[in-house]
Design an enzyme around this catalytic site. Sequence first.
Site, PDB file in Angstrom:
ATOM      1  N   CYS A   1       0.791  -1.225   0.000  1.00 23.86           N
ATOM      2  CA  CYS A   1       0.000   0.000   0.000  1.00 23.86           C
ATOM      3  C   CYS A   1       0.829   1.285   0.000  1.00 23.86           C
ATOM      4  O   CYS A   1       0.321   2.348  -0.345  1.00 23.86           O
ATOM      5  CB  CYS A   1      -0.937   0.005   1.208  1.00 23.86           C
ATOM      6  SG  CYS A   1      -2.212  -1.271   1.158  1.00 23.86           S
ATOM      7  N   TYR A   2       2.085   1.217   0.399  1.00 20.53           N
ATOM      8  CA  TYR A   2       2.885   2.451   0.496  1.00 20.53           C
ATOM      9  C   TYR A   2       3.639   2.780  -0.799  1.00 20.53           C
ATOM     10  O   TYR A   2       4.317   3.804  -0.876  1.00 20.53           O
ATOM     11  CB  TYR A   2       3.896   2.357   1.646  1.00 20.53           C
ATOM     12  CG  TYR A   2       4.954   1.280   1.503  1.00 20.53           C
ATOM     13  CD1 TYR A   2       6.058   1.464   0.679  1.00 20.53           C
ATOM     14  CD2 TYR A   2       4.866   0.075   2.203  1.00 20.53           C
ATOM     15  CE1 TYR A   2       7.045   0.487   0.546  1.00 20.53           C
ATOM     16  CE2 TYR A   2       5.839  -0.904   2.088  1.00 20.53           C
ATOM     17  CZ  TYR A   2       6.918  -0.701   1.257  1.00 20.53           C
ATOM     18  OH  TYR A   2       7.888  -1.671   1.123  1.00 20.53           O
TER      19      TYR A   2
END
Length: 382
Positions: A159-160
């Site tokens: 997700c990052y």
Amino acid sequence: MTVTLAGLATVVPPTVLVQDEVRDVFAAQPGLTRLAQRIVSTSFGVSGIETRHTVLEELTRSARDPGDPALFFDAESGELLLPGTKARNDLYAEHAGRLYVEAGRAALDRAVGLAADDVTHVVTVSCTGFYAPGPDFVLARDLGLRAGVQRYHLGFMGCYASMPALRLAAQLCEADPDAVVLVVSVELCTLHLRTSNDPDTIVATSLFADGAGAAIVTARPAAAGERVLELDRFATRTTPQGEGDMAWKIGDHGFEMVLSNAVPGLIGEHITGALAPLLAEEADLADALAAQTAGDAITHWAVHPGGRSILDKVEAALALSASQLAPARRILRDFGNMSSATVLFVLRDILDAPETSNGDRIAAMAFGPGLTVESALMTVRG
């Protein structure tokens, strides 16, 4: 040298999933224990999500032709099926390329004074599928980019990943002031959803969605009147705990998400320390963070809405106001968690808001396996 982010654009597939309807489908699956049924009801109910988007038209009861074989969802019986990883990844290759191109073209259209021929570098991001020649190649081919465009793909980071993609793009521009870097993230998380009695899998099923975000990063001067984001600095930190609490692995029936209920607490506990290096070079911001009043020093917070409980923990730990997290909560409500693309949706919401002004500071952050916290400090211009 000033490096800016321009042309911020977002795209979602047209099929909408209504959270309450999806909850009812998952809760009714054969083989679920009573405990799993309760977890489904709770996870979907407290997610903060109302709608999500998917490339799987089949997941809506009326979308599939009666003559077509069911792959993910048998509408007649209401049963979720279990296709293999190959079938899921084939659908990724089919749908992802279109979204990469659509998002990339939208970013170019929104960036004033820039055209496809100006792009010198492409950085693509995804953790929900693989194919080669990959999305970087598809973007270069279908957008008609120059023959010598340099291409990079950041895969399977979670997700990052859009944050290091923007950092890489900024570094390329610092090395070459004429560089124009097209960054595109596409995530098709719904390809990996499944029924399960495992609490981590149920939580992931209640959150994840499909979407794409794109932007242009360049050191070229912005056009008059164009609103852009100066990319001031980036920071990355891993927490001392939590390596096993968030993970993304390849299984026989798709990619398998581990997302334990310890994640929000770990983020809440370590977020202040993770942000310290980002703000250390500016004494007023560093002092504000140390005094737990960071919300007073930074106007906008583009926080990756990994889930409602994560946003709650960040809000409390950083003493933020409800309005400062409103963009993240809106994106979660309307689109769900689109993995790496999600923070780009939050940034666009902030950038396009009428109350956002020239000179406003934005702290952006996203979380992923490690646990890893990626952050950036930005300034609104225009």
